[in-house]
Design an enzyme around this catalytic site. Structure first.
Site, mmCIF file in Angstrom:
data_model
loop_
_atom_site.group_PDB
_atom_site.id
_atom_site.type_symbol
_atom_site.label_atom_id
_atom_site.label_comp_id
_atom_site.label_asym_id
_atom_site.label_seq_id
_atom_site.Cartn_x
_atom_site.Cartn_y
_atom_site.Cartn_z
ATOM 1 N N ARG A 60 1.027 -1.543 0.305
ATOM 2 C CA ARG A 60 0.105 0.235 0.284
ATOM 3 C C ARG A 60 0.871 1.745 -0.052
ATOM 4 O O ARG A 60 0.483 2.293 -0.622
ATOM 5 C CB ARG A 60 -0.971 -0.008 1.199
ATOM 6 C CG ARG A 60 -2.402 0.980 0.922
ATOM 7 C CD ARG A 60 -2.555 1.125 2.730
ATOM 8 N NE ARG A 60 -3.934 2.445 2.514
ATOM 9 C CZ ARG A 60 -4.149 3.308 3.442
ATOM 10 N NH1 ARG A 60 -4.039 2.570 5.156
ATOM 11 N NH2 ARG A 60 -5.227 3.857 3.264
ATOM 12 N N ASN A 92 -4.761 8.561 2.954
ATOM 13 C CA ASN A 92 -3.764 8.281 4.007
ATOM 14 C C ASN A 92 -3.775 7.404 4.733
ATOM 15 O O ASN A 92 -2.511 7.318 5.842
ATOM 16 C CB ASN A 92 -1.760 8.785 3.513
ATOM 17 C CG ASN A 92 -1.547 8.585 2.478
ATOM 18 O OD1 ASN A 92 -1.479 7.131 1.691
ATOM 19 N ND2 ASN A 92 -0.886 9.856 1.752
ATOM 20 N N HIS A 190 -5.561 -6.556 -2.870
ATOM 21 C CA HIS A 190 -6.444 -6.160 -1.767
ATOM 22 C C HIS A 190 -7.003 -7.597 -2.007
ATOM 23 O O HIS A 190 -8.302 -8.415 -0.939
ATOM 24 C CB HIS A 190 -8.002 -5.738 -2.211
ATOM 25 C CG HIS A 190 -7.940 -4.080 -1.643
ATOM 26 N ND1 HIS A 190 -8.677 -3.290 -2.548
ATOM 27 C CD2 HIS A 190 -6.428 -4.032 -1.620
ATOM 28 C CE1 HIS A 190 -8.241 -2.211 -2.432
ATOM 29 N NE2 HIS A 190 -7.138 -1.973 -1.915
ATOM 30 N N THR A 191 -6.894 -8.946 -1.975
ATOM 31 C CA THR A 191 -6.855 -9.842 -1.912
ATOM 32 C C THR A 191 -6.130 -10.787 -0.731
ATOM 33 O O THR A 191 -6.221 -11.658 0.019
ATOM 34 C CB THR A 191 -6.087 -11.013 -3.305
ATOM 35 O OG1 THR A 191 -5.873 -12.557 -2.926
ATOM 36 C CG2 THR A 191 -4.487 -11.169 -2.794
ATOM 37 N N ASP A 240 -10.093 -10.512 1.671
ATOM 38 C CA ASP A 240 -10.459 -11.653 1.977
ATOM 39 C C ASP A 240 -11.137 -12.254 2.444
ATOM 40 O O ASP A 240 -10.247 -12.950 3.106
ATOM 41 C CB ASP A 240 -9.331 -11.549 0.806
ATOM 42 C CG ASP A 240 -9.748 -13.483 -0.025
ATOM 43 O OD1 ASP A 240 -10.828 -14.088 0.568
ATOM 44 O OD2 ASP A 240 -8.793 -14.000 -0.568
#
Length: 333
Positions: A60, A92, A190-191, A240
């Protein structure tokens, strides 16, 4: 006559040198820090052993760095005289991992002092974060240098928001030279990782002032998330719900099932007629396709407007620029 011919030749050489200095290279540190990949990988593995979210935090930081003024380490700068930190930007909020970067930087400095930029460390650490947790690997290109400035205004306007539509997301990716496939592939990060409830709880009721929940959010999953978020807006949920700590293609199968955590995730599949739907389906069908495109998109993102040559600096401390006297680091070509 001779002097007039020399002028265009001089400019041609200058253009060629300028172009070559802007090129990143796999071999940039071969002579000055040949063990860099091993040093960073060992530090990343150590961080993940004590904090399973470390990899998601590092990637990120790299994403949010590259989308503001290019991949120049500016996201790491804290408030200081003349610097308003990008960390203060709404985009952020809750970003973490600076202490992990500090530890990696310290390990690198101990073997290769004043040589490797913080921007390059973020690029390498992101790759290691992915493949250590089951994702693809790729050869990182090096040669980025660190910015001496931050750009909070750019962060305010340029970072993708979890509340945005597909049109808005595409615009932000296009603004930095990335396309639709890049958008869908990079969203696959984003897994793994977590998000705070404050970034998706607006989907539970009165979504977009409709008086109803977000229709693209699976009802059973919504109920599960409401239970998680009953503990408060800063409670974290897995991106996830099936394999939360593994880098795999399940992010895309989750989207097909209406189980994208953020609005900005589900937009990729649930926006009627969108060209992103076919890409999501192809990634959900074959993990190898996702890995191939993710690998290329990470390289594409890492090439966004790097500082090279004599521009910028090699920071000694990733959180602040070097002192004017040069006591905290020096420039390395």
């Amino acid at each position: 006559m001779a002097s007039s011919n020399a002028i265009p030749i001089f400019f041609l050489l200058a253009l060629l040198f300028g172009a070559s200095s802007a090129q990143l290279s796999e071999t940039f540190y071969d002579r000055t820090c040949p063990r860099l990949p091993n040093i960073v990988r060992a530090a990343v593995k150590k961080a993940i052993e004590t904090d399973i979210r470390a990899g998601a935090k590092l990637i990120r930081l790299h994403f949010h760095d590259c989308f503001v003024n290019g991949c120049d380490g500016s996201v790491l700068l804290e408030d200081a005289p003349g610097i308003v930190s990008e960390l203060n930007s709404p985009g952020n909020q809750g970003i973490q991992g600076l202490e992990i970067v500090d530890a990696i930087k310290a390990a690198v400095e101990s073997e290769c002092p004043n040589t490797v930029s913080c921007a390059d460390i973020l690029a390498q650490a992101s790759k290691d974060s992915v493949d250590v947790q089951g994702g693809p690997s790729w050869r990182v290109l090096y040669g980025r240098r660190d910015s001496r400035i931050a750009n909070k205004t750019g962060a305010d306007s340029g970072l993708a928001s979890p509340f945005e539509t597909l049109v808005q997301l595409k615009k932000k990716f296009s603004d930095v030279g990335l396309g639709t496939t890049d958008l869908v592939a990079l969203s696959g990060a984003h897994t793994f990782g977590r998000s705070r409830c404050r970034f998706f709880s607006h989907r539970f009721a009165n979504f977009n002032n409709t008086g109803r929940p977000d229709p693209s959010l699976d009802a059973n999953y919504r109920g599960f998330l409401q239970g998680v978020c009953s503990a408060g807006p800063d409670t974290r949920a897995n991106f996830d719900p099936t394999t939360p700590d593994v880098f795999d293609k399940n992010y895309y199968t989750n989207l097909q099932a209406g189980k994208g955590l953020l609005q900005s995730d589900q937009e990729l599949f649930s926006t009627a007629g969108a060209d992103t739907i076919a890409i999501v389906n192809s990634f959900a069908a074959r993990e190898g396709t996702f890995f191939k495109e993710f690998r290329q998109s990470m390289i594409n993102m890492g090439n966004i407007k790097p500082l090279t040559g004599s521009r910028g600096e090699i920071r000694k401390n990733c959180r602040r620029v070097n002192s004017a006297m040069g006591g905290e680091g020096h420039d390395v070509m």
